[in-house]
Design an enzyme around this catalytic site. Sequence first.
Site, PDB file in Angstrom:
ATOM      1  N   GLU A 193       0.808  -1.228   0.000  1.00 46.47           N
ATOM      2  CA  GLU A 193       0.000   0.000   0.000  1.00 46.47           C
ATOM      3  C   GLU A 193       0.840   1.278   0.000  1.00 46.47           C
ATOM      4  OE1 GLU A 193      -2.760  -0.255   3.241  1.00 46.47           O
ATOM      5  OE2 GLU A 193      -3.773  -2.024   2.437  1.00 46.47           O
TER       6      GLU A 193
ATOM      7  N   GLU B 227      -4.604  -8.932   0.401  1.00 53.94           N
ATOM      8  CA  GLU B 227      -5.141  -8.612   1.723  1.00 53.94           C
ATOM      9  C   GLU B 227      -6.629  -8.348   1.575  1.00 53.94           C
ATOM     10  OE1 GLU B 227      -2.690  -5.926   3.994  1.00 53.94           O
ATOM     11  OE2 GLU B 227      -4.434  -5.013   4.963  1.00 53.94           O
TER      12      GLU B 227
END
Length: 927
Positions: free
Chosen positions: A416, A491
């Site tokens: 991220e 995720e």
Amino acid sequence: MLALPAPAAQVQEGRQVMSLDRGWLFHLGDVPMPKIVGHEDTYRNAKAGNVWGAAALRFNDSAWRKLDLPHDWAVEGPFDPSANVSQGYRPRGIGWYRRYLRIDEAKRGRHFELQFDGIATNATIWVNGTVVHHNWSGYNASRIDITPFLRYGDALNTIAVRVDAEAMEGWWYEGAGIYRHTWLVETSPVYVPTDGVHATPREGRNGAWSIPVEVTLANSGHDPAKVTVDVAVTDPSGRQLAHGRAQATVAVLGQGSVNIPLAVAHPALWSPAHTSLYKVTTTVREKGVVVDELALNTGFRTLRFDPQQGFFLNGEHMKLQGVCIHQDHAGVGVAVPDSIWEYRLRRLKELGVNAIRFSHNAPAPEVLDMADRQGFLVMDENRNFNPSPEYMAQLQWMVRRDRQHPSVILWSVFNEEPVQGSEVGYEMVRRMSAAVKQLDDTRPVTAAMNSGFFTKLNVSNAVDVLGANYQVKDYDRIHAAHPDQPFTSSEDTSAFMTRGEYIGDKEHNVIASYDDDHARWGNGHREAWEAIDTRPWMAGGFVWTGFDYRGEPTPNVWPTVSSYFGIMDLNGFPKTAYYMHQVQWLRDRPLVYIAPHWNWPGKEGQDIRVKVMANVERVKLLLNGRELGEQQVDRYRMNEFKVPYQPGRLEAIGYKGGKDVARAVVETTGPAVRLELVPDRPALAGDGRDAMPITVRALDAQGRAVPVADPLVTFAISGGGKSLGHGNGDPNSHEDEKGNTRRLFNGLAQLIVQSDWNSSGTLEVRATAPGLQAATLSIPLRATAQPPFVPAVASPVAYLDEWRIAPASAQRPDPQAKPAANDMNSWTLGMPALRKEAAAARYQLYRAEFEVTPAQAGGRVHFVGLRGKAEFWLNGEQVKARSSAAPGEYIVALGQARGPATLVVISEAQAGEPAGLDGTVSVEPAQ
């Protein structure tokens, strides 16, 4: 291939890998370096071996705490509402460690490497007063050649480590201190460097495999070395399957390498169900003598990520049923014993997990060994997204260390990152991916993206497998935009549950365990898995998270101190999500579970929401033998019933093919009357490292666990072990994890005990609580051979090895003489040595400054070797005179000396014979 006979050789002492975990000294808080103002001090400060403060050789550490590693000091401290929320409100700060090391004189000439597997977070390391290493990450290992800095014989070596845990790399609890194992690796001068064997199998045709082994060699000796390198492959039974040999010459202080291709026909393939591990043993000989040997495990398996069909292992389709996990556990923080890691992975295996993403950093090396043995597919993830040299080295270290593990199937370069949708992100990943491929081209590279998928140039253009975090609503759109690229959820989920709670209470930060609550960016457990499982082109997913973890207490803040995301709590106790995933992921046997418990006093006649989780065809629910209804099983969303509460027995029956194949029961219990201690295993190894979780619960008069019991339990430990800590899974608990009390939370708590070094007999645990019958547990301690370790040196002894030595003179020197502060050349600085000119000039003056510690008060100065007559002056006063000129050892009492001290020795030569100090000088405590 037939094994070639080894040449006749005398096997000398080769590689020794010794634990350095025992015998450390610790100080919490910084020890500032003293202010340096004088000319002499300024001059010496710039010289090797002359560090000041807590890293100095003769620093007084007598009041420091003694402990063994691994160690996390943050988990020992109190919670602080003003501390960082993401770090779990645990203050971190700065700490110091020191350790003494004795190296036998016979070891001179061998090679020594100091290894730290993990220090949280930034560290500076000194050996004998010289900085030998800086480390800028809490997740990579430090491998330090300390050979040039060592002293041998009686003179001790001092290791000092300053740990700065104020530095943060993550947004979760990271702990503080030397929290992974430490090692001293001793080899011959010609050796294989750490991670210097590359042995990753490659598939050929018709069941043929090869291992193109590459061995790196190094030489810290004084002469070029001609060596023979043998590599052998053995199967799980120990039978040798292949052997190869090569010759190499390694230059002085240089490196070389050899390539030895090996062929293996029809090996047993490694998989989560069949973890066949093969051993690759490398042996190095010089002049027919074995000088180094090391072995590593590897496995034969194929993997393929397909854009349309998902993931294949050994040619068979497999869905990645994965979880993300951090590395902290109840009671111990990030200093997790190996056996507790084994317990954690075992709990995941029982859940049905086949894949783990170690987020967001490389795990401890022993954990990957366990993943190989227990059968997990691993996404190995880099911590710092940065292709500059310092951080690229961290990525390269991870790949070199882990590339032989068959469990590792993906390299992840980031998680991220804000630049992921830009050209900057693309260029960074392009470089990092290329660095990975130079070291290992057998596994794909991925990155965990959470945006930027649809820009013209983004990170997905530089990776092999597209990884997406929390993109359920865009899965199809992303796949359509990248139809030729394999795709996995890296995720997903981010759902909230408080273990054992079924009525939400926002005011008290309690979240019900029905899978109704999730982060705004995520999904419930059932919805997230359905989205993955129903798309054949998705390789699989990684639930956030397998266990709760400290810090990141989303969606709450203080007083909540840990997360709610876990399928299990911090102890590994299951939440409702555990059973949801278990029935989805384990299809080899029929399973049925019921939530919630059935203790609801005061709610008689009121509807209770009952969730039944099953992997069969139909479920029937009964209350006290009365049928309440039957439903077809929904394998994704599960089944629900509304049941008017009546105390008694609630039972679910699962049917397949019309047959009763599984049952689950919850019962209304009576009040708690006694405690119970349930060990995870029958015994502990008495090696000082083995640890065990013990489940603590309360039972009613019929021996049933009371799911709402919350007594305050007091623990007492005796025998050959100790408590490492405890927890109860309550994210709002502020109890001391290292104390002797813990309240049960919804019926459960966990105590972790560990054996003492070299212990046998039993470890006794007693648990008491007001109004309840106490519980006792006797755990056998198996006498176990100690693993190789470096003996702890508990040393109040200091060695005086820095002397100012005046020029030799024919006249007796003034004992008060000392060099001018700006004179660095007239007087010699260093260890004394007998010199012929000293005899000719008759007199020699030696001056040493040191500190008399409380442990040394009333002790002595021990001269191992002294020649000639001598005077001894302590703090300006003569305390002794030696009248004999014969060589030998000599003792001078310290008397009342305390704190800073100056010792002057004036030696006098006789009849032309050399005189002076001849050997080590030590300051010792009173005998």
